[in-house]
Design a protein around this motif. Sequence first.
Motif, short mmCIF file in Angstrom:
data_model
loop_
_atom_site.label_atom_id
_atom_site.label_comp_id
_atom_site.label_asym_id
_atom_site.label_seq_id
_atom_site.Cartn_x
_atom_site.Cartn_y
_atom_site.Cartn_z
N LYS A 288 0.85 -1.19 0.00
CA LYS A 288 0.00 0.00 0.00
C LYS A 288 0.89 1.24 0.00
O LYS A 288 1.78 1.36 0.85
CB LYS A 288 -0.90 0.02 1.25
CG LYS A 288 -1.80 -1.19 1.40
CD LYS A 288 -2.95 -1.17 0.45
CE LYS A 288 -4.03 -0.19 0.88
NZ LYS A 288 -5.16 -0.20 -0.09
N ASP B 60 -0.56 4.48 -0.26
CA ASP B 60 -1.60 5.51 -0.26
C ASP B 60 -1.11 6.87 0.24
O ASP B 60 -1.74 7.88 -0.03
CB ASP B 60 -2.79 5.07 0.62
CG ASP B 60 -3.60 3.97 -0.04
OD1 ASP B 60 -3.27 3.59 -1.19
OD2 ASP B 60 -4.55 3.48 0.58
N GLU B 61 0.00 6.87 0.96
CA GLU B 61 0.54 8.13 1.49
C GLU B 61 1.10 9.03 0.39
O GLU B 61 1.16 10.24 0.56
CB GLU B 61 1.68 7.83 2.46
CG GLU B 61 1.23 7.26 3.78
CD GLU B 61 0.73 8.35 4.70
OE1 GLU B 61 1.14 9.50 4.56
OE2 GLU B 61 -0.09 8.02 5.57
N ASN C 98 -1.07 6.37 -4.37
CA ASN C 98 -2.34 5.79 -4.78
C ASN C 98 -3.59 6.43 -4.15
O ASN C 98 -4.71 6.03 -4.47
CB ASN C 98 -2.37 4.29 -4.47
CG ASN C 98 -1.58 3.48 -5.48
OD1 ASN C 98 -1.13 2.39 -5.20
ND2 ASN C 98 -1.42 4.02 -6.69
N HIS C 99 -3.39 7.38 -3.24
CA HIS C 99 -4.56 8.02 -2.64
C HIS C 99 -4.24 9.50 -2.44
O HIS C 99 -4.75 10.36 -3.14
CB HIS C 99 -4.91 7.31 -1.32
CG HIS C 99 -6.22 7.69 -0.74
ND1 HIS C 99 -7.22 8.28 -1.46
CD2 HIS C 99 -6.71 7.57 0.53
CE1 HIS C 99 -8.27 8.49 -0.67
NE2 HIS C 99 -7.97 8.09 0.54
N GLN C 100 -3.31 9.77 -1.51
CA GLN C 100 -2.67 11.08 -1.47
C GLN C 100 -1.51 11.03 -2.46
O GLN C 100 -0.83 10.00 -2.54
CB GLN C 100 -2.16 11.32 -0.04
CG GLN C 100 -1.38 12.59 0.13
CD GLN C 100 -1.16 12.86 1.62
OE1 GLN C 100 -1.84 13.68 2.22
NE2 GLN C 100 -0.20 12.17 2.20
N SER D 206 -7.30 3.60 -12.79
CA SER D 206 -7.20 5.02 -12.57
C SER D 206 -5.85 5.44 -11.98
O SER D 206 -5.42 6.57 -12.20
CB SER D 206 -8.30 5.46 -11.60
OG SER D 206 -8.18 4.75 -10.37
N SER D 207 -5.15 4.54 -11.32
CA SER D 207 -3.97 5.01 -10.58
C SER D 207 -2.79 5.38 -11.48
O SER D 207 -1.88 6.08 -11.04
CB SER D 207 -3.55 3.98 -9.53
OG SER D 207 -3.46 2.72 -10.10
N THR E 274 -5.57 -6.36 -7.66
CA THR E 274 -6.00 -5.84 -6.35
C THR E 274 -7.49 -6.04 -6.10
O THR E 274 -7.91 -6.31 -4.98
CB THR E 274 -5.63 -4.35 -6.21
OG1 THR E 274 -5.89 -3.70 -7.45
CG2 THR E 274 -4.17 -4.17 -5.85
N ASP F 199 1.57 2.32 -12.40
CA ASP F 199 2.12 2.43 -11.04
C ASP F 199 2.82 1.14 -10.61
O ASP F 199 3.95 1.16 -10.14
CB ASP F 199 1.03 2.85 -10.03
CG ASP F 199 -0.16 1.89 -9.97
OD1 ASP F 199 -0.32 1.04 -10.88
OD2 ASP F 199 -0.95 1.99 -9.01
#
Length: 190
Positions: free
Chosen positions: A21, A23-24, A27-29, A59-60, A100, A125
């Motif tokens: 992950k 996400d930091e 993939n999110h932030q 989308s990533s 995923t 990614d």
Amino acid sequence: MRLLKDRILRDGRIARGGILKVDEFLNHQIDVTLLNEIGKEFKRRFKDKEVTKILTIESSGIGIACITAQYFDVPVVFAKKSKSKNINGEVYQSTVYSFTHQNFNEVIVSKNILRKNDKVLIIDDFLANGKALLGLLDITGQAGADVLGIGIVIEKSFQPGGEAIRARGIQLESLAVIESMDESSLKFKE
Ligand code: 5GP
């Protein structure tokens, strides 16, 4: 790419099922400063390629592809995940299994957008089992476009995608390659 590896070690989190992950920062932030460095690094690795379009998948990959495209001065095309079964022949289409989400998606690119004379750099990614890339290669093949290279931010070389893609003779550049990981450790390939 040292900066990226350090960031993975600092902020990456290893989840069950061989999933990292990020996400930091990815993939999110999204850390745009880091993404800028990633874009520059892709440009450095593919500097001799006369790319006309960057292709990614929803989308990533979109943010990474857009920043990278600024260094190549070309448009980005993203393959859309379509729910529609009513395809009318105006799109290229491929079926992609999501590592995923563990489901199949139909991905499409309009025939007006990707053409035979295009020289494509594919950006994404992650590279795991290679299904997303195989879907994109299927689509470029249908279009008759040339694939000049593939740029991946994080490759997990303990999964078979990288080997399968390299066996096709395509220049594949991964900025961080993870050789092994489990809940307590992560090792990069040097
Ligand atoms: P593949 O098609 O190569 O099996 O998987 C690539 C796609 O699955 C990527 O586009 C990415 O979205 C997702 N993916 C694969 N492995 C990981 C992972 O470890 N972490 C995250 N966040 N996404 C992954």
